[in-house]
Each structure stands twice: as C-alpha cells, then as structure tokens.
Design a protein around this motif. Structure first.
Motif, PDB file in Angstrom:
ATOM      1  N   VAL A   7     -69.652 -46.402   7.141  1.00  0.00           N
ATOM      2  CA  VAL A   7     -70.667 -45.534   6.420  1.00  0.00           C
ATOM      3  C   VAL A   7     -69.862 -44.923   5.088  1.00  0.00           C
ATOM      4  O   VAL A   7     -70.499 -45.279   3.890  1.00  0.00           O
ATOM      5  N   PRO A   8     -68.907 -44.248   5.029  1.00  0.00           N
ATOM      6  CA  PRO A   8     -67.982 -43.554   4.145  1.00  0.00           C
ATOM      7  C   PRO A   8     -67.868 -44.364   3.130  1.00  0.00           C
ATOM      8  O   PRO A   8     -67.750 -44.279   2.003  1.00  0.00           O
ATOM      9  N   SER A   9     -67.172 -45.445   3.417  1.00  0.00           N
ATOM     10  CA  SER A   9     -66.607 -46.435   2.420  1.00  0.00           C
ATOM     11  C   SER A   9     -67.860 -47.169   1.769  1.00  0.00           C
ATOM     12  O   SER A   9     -67.689 -47.276   0.469  1.00  0.00           O
ATOM     13  N   LEU A  10     -68.742 -47.444   2.535  1.00  0.00           N
ATOM     14  CA  LEU A  10     -70.135 -48.056   1.728  1.00  0.00           C
ATOM     15  C   LEU A  10     -70.532 -46.826   0.816  1.00  0.00           C
ATOM     16  O   LEU A  10     -71.005 -47.443  -0.295  1.00  0.00           O
ATOM     17  N   LEU A  11     -70.648 -45.657   1.152  1.00  0.00           N
ATOM     18  CA  LEU A  11     -71.207 -44.625   0.329  1.00  0.00           C
ATOM     19  C   LEU A  11     -70.397 -44.469  -1.115  1.00  0.00           C
ATOM     20  O   LEU A  11     -70.823 -44.422  -2.212  1.00  0.00           O
ATOM     21  N   ILE A  12     -69.099 -44.291  -0.790  1.00  0.00           N
ATOM     22  CA  ILE A  12     -68.216 -44.362  -2.041  1.00  0.00           C
ATOM     23  C   ILE A  12     -68.296 -45.573  -3.127  1.00  0.00           C
ATOM     24  O   ILE A  12     -68.295 -45.307  -4.270  1.00  0.00           O
TER      25      ILE A  12
END
Length: 409
Positions: A7-12
């Motif tokens: 999720v963090p990578s998708l959000l950034i």
C-alpha cells in the motif's frame, strides 16, 4: 488496492501521479509569461528565475515521473522533487498552494522514513488537515460569508437548489456551520484507531461531496482544487486498506515481514540521524504552521486554513483616471463598486477583482495572506503609475462575530 498489496508504494505512486496532473492543470503558474505579478519569498533570487525556473520545473516533472515508476529509488527522485519545489516556491509565493505543501510533506516523509512509517505520517497529515481546516472555518464569519456559497454549490450539484429557496437566512447560517463541524468530526474519527475505518470512509464521502460542490455542476472552481480533493480521497482509500490489513494480520510471518519493512534504512545519508530527530523535523513542519494559524498568525494555507474567513480581505479600488492607466487586458477585471466600512463615503471608485484575474491568468487562487495581496497591489501601483489608489483592508472579527472592521490606505 487488493489485500496483500504494498500500500505505501501504491500511495506514493498515486501522489506523484496527481501532483503531475495538478501541475499541468495550473501550468501558467509554473511556466510561461503571464501578466499577473510574481511575488517572490526571496527577492534576491528573482533575477535568476528566468534561467533557473525552467530547469527546476523540468527537474520536478522528471522526479515525479521517476517516483511513479520507481518509488523506492528515493535518492534519485525525492531530493530533486523537494529541492526544485523549494526553489519554485521561493521564486513565487503563489506556487505554495495547499496541494503543493501537502505533496511536499508526503514526499519528505517518504525520504526520511521507511515506507510503513511514512504511511503512518500520511495518516497524521490527513488528520491534521481535517482538524485544522474544520477549526479554521468554525465561526460566524464563515457561516455568513463563504459557508452559504459552498452549501449552495453542493445543493445545486445535487439538484436540490429548489428546496433551499424555502430556507430562511438563519437555516442557511446554521447548516453552513455543519460543513466545518463535519470536517472536524471526520478528523477526530480518523485519529482514533477504533473509529478509523468509519472516519476514512466518511473522509472519502466528504471529498466526494466537495468535488461535487466545487466541480462544474456546482461552483466550477479551479481544476487544481478538484484534483487535490480526488488525490486526498485516494489517499484516504489507501490508508483504509492499510488499516484493514493491519487489523487482519495475525500470522507471525506477516508480522515479521512488516517489522523488517519498517526497519529498512530510508536513505543512506540520513542513517546517521536518529529517528527522533527525523520525527521532530516532520512534526515541526506539520504542526508549527498549524499552531500559528490557530492564533491568526503565519500563512493560512500552510496551517490548512482552507476557505477560512480568518484572513484579512485586501481590495484595491481605483478612480476613473487610474482606471484608464491600466492595460485593456486588466481593465476587464475591474468593476464598479464602493468599498465597505469607513470608506463607503467615497464614490466613483472601481474594484479590481484580483482573485478572478489570477484564476484566469494562472489557473490557481491567490494566497489569502495580507502580505501577498499588498505585494501584488504595490506592484500594480508602481508599474501603472497609479496616483490615487485606495486599499481597503477588512480585518476579521472574533469567532463569535460575523462583522469585519475596515481600514483604508
């Protein structure tokens, strides 16, 4: 976003994509020649802007593209994005839009921390935006000035404007206060772990209503504001998915992998700095401007005082002789109108609609602080050799009074 996704990578990636879209939606603000005055934070760098600004904007665009495709290569894109943004903002105060400040904090946290820790800061940033924005508008001035306009735009977009015609002014003012109160409530719900799921769902609904109110079926505001709300709704969705994942994680292997991910060194050059120092940097940048704005100090947008009536209103009024000195491209933004307050005894004056002018020229609203407006007005007076301009300044009253006090210069 599916379960088990990073999720963090998708959000950034999401943030970088929408930052690019918002730059293109406000392209005149970043590139090209325009008639609207440029007011720098640092006047000394103004003479270098014609050569450095194009390089800075290209570095920003390339950095954001790298962030979309290679988010974990922090060294190669976070530093260029942050440095070029700092230069561009120092060269023009109007570039410090709320979404620029928001995006900068997100990228900085991505650089300073591991992905999972950075995403926790994104949650804190979102909570701070909702709470500070709600508090900044929770007063009678908002209920009497901008609140009914936003509420009317929402009702119009939902096809309910006919019903609103039956409401008395008291009902309008009361329901207008429900907008910031709801925003504040959403922030509190997102901040509490037990109610976070409900809060993030309500946050997405709230952004959807704002998009409806500010979009082409409502008030038809600037595209950048609408795109920022879409971006925030996506961030809320990603944080909701991550919150649900954390609640469902019970296997020891998942826990270990999460801990390993959170302990990864965010950036080699920052490895020597303790985590407490990095957290202090983020907290200072996020909360100090917000605290200043709560006491009616500092830059409102940096403290998330969006659509707040706590800022001073600055208006330029011109005589007929001064009006003729303006170029034709600027005269179309001048309209007859008497200034308010103690200046009302002066007649034959024309009001310059600065915000409409900047929206047309730069596709972005003006920063609400008095110092910026005065800088723009002073530039216009000097360039056009205006002889008898009148500047009316409306000072905000207390939170329990809708009346402004006016002074004239």
């Amino acid at each position: 976003m599916m379960a088990g996704a990073d999720v963090p990578s998708l959000l950034i990636r999401w943030v970088c994509c929408w930052w690019l879209l918002m730059i293109f939606a406000t392209w005149p603000l970043w590139w090209g020649i325009h008639a609207f005055p440029t007011i720098p934070y640092v006047p000394l760098i103004e003479k270098f802007s014609p050569w450095v600004d194009p390089l800075a904007i290209m570095a920003l665009l390339i950095g954001l593209l790298v962030g979309v495709f290679f988010p974990h290569q922090k060294t190669w894109w976070c530093i260029p994005v942050l440095c070029s943004t700092c230069w561009l903002v120092l060269a023009s105060q109007q570039r410090l839009q709320p979404w620029v400040w928001h995006g900068g904090l997100i990228v900085l946290s991505w650089l300073l921390f591991s992905p999972r820790t950075a995403s926790r800061w994104w949650l804190v940033i979102l909570v701070t935006i909702y709470i500070c924005s709600g508090i900044s508008k929770l007063d009678l001035a908002f209920a009497h000035e901008l609140g009914p306009t936003l509420l009317g735009g929402l009702l119009q977009s939902l096809g309910l404007s006919v019903i609103s015609r039956l409401w008395s002014p008291k009902i309008w003012h009361t329901l207008s206060l429900a907008l910031p109160a709801g925003e504040l409530l959403v922030g509190i719900l997102v901040a509490i772990p037990r109610t976070r799921t409900v809060g993030l769902i309500l946050a997405m609904i709230m952004h959807g209503l704002l998009i409806s109110a500010l979009g082409p079926w409502g008030l038809n505001h600037s595209t950048g504001v609408i795109l920022w709300n879409i971006s925030c709704a996506g961030i809320a969705l990603g944080l909701l998915v991550q919150h649900r994942q954390q609640q469902q994680t019970v296997l020891q292997s998942d826990s270990r992998s999460s801990q390993t991910m959170s302990l990864k060194t965010p950036f080699r050059l920052l490895h020597s700095f303790p985590a407490s120092a990095r957290h202090l940097v983020m907290a200072s940048l996020l909360w100090l401007p917000a605290l200043l704005v709560l006491f009616d100090l500092g830059a409102p947008w940096m403290g998330w005082a969006v659509y707040s009536m706590r800022s001073e209103k600055v208006t330029l009024y011109l005589t007929e002789d001064d009006l003729q000195k303006l170029p034709p491209s600027l005269q179309k933004w001048v309209e007859p109108g008497l200034p308010a307050g103690p200046c009302a005894d002066l007649d034959h004056l024309h009001r310059l609609a600065l915000n409409q002018w900047t929206l047309n020229e730069l596709k972005a609203p003006m920063p609400p602080q008095k110092s910026y407006s005065m800088g723009v007005i002073q530039h216009l007076i000097e360039v056009n050799a205006l002889e008898r301009p009148l500047v009316a300044i409306g000072h905000p009253g207390s939170r329990w009074s809708a009346a402004r006090t006016w002074s004239c210069q």
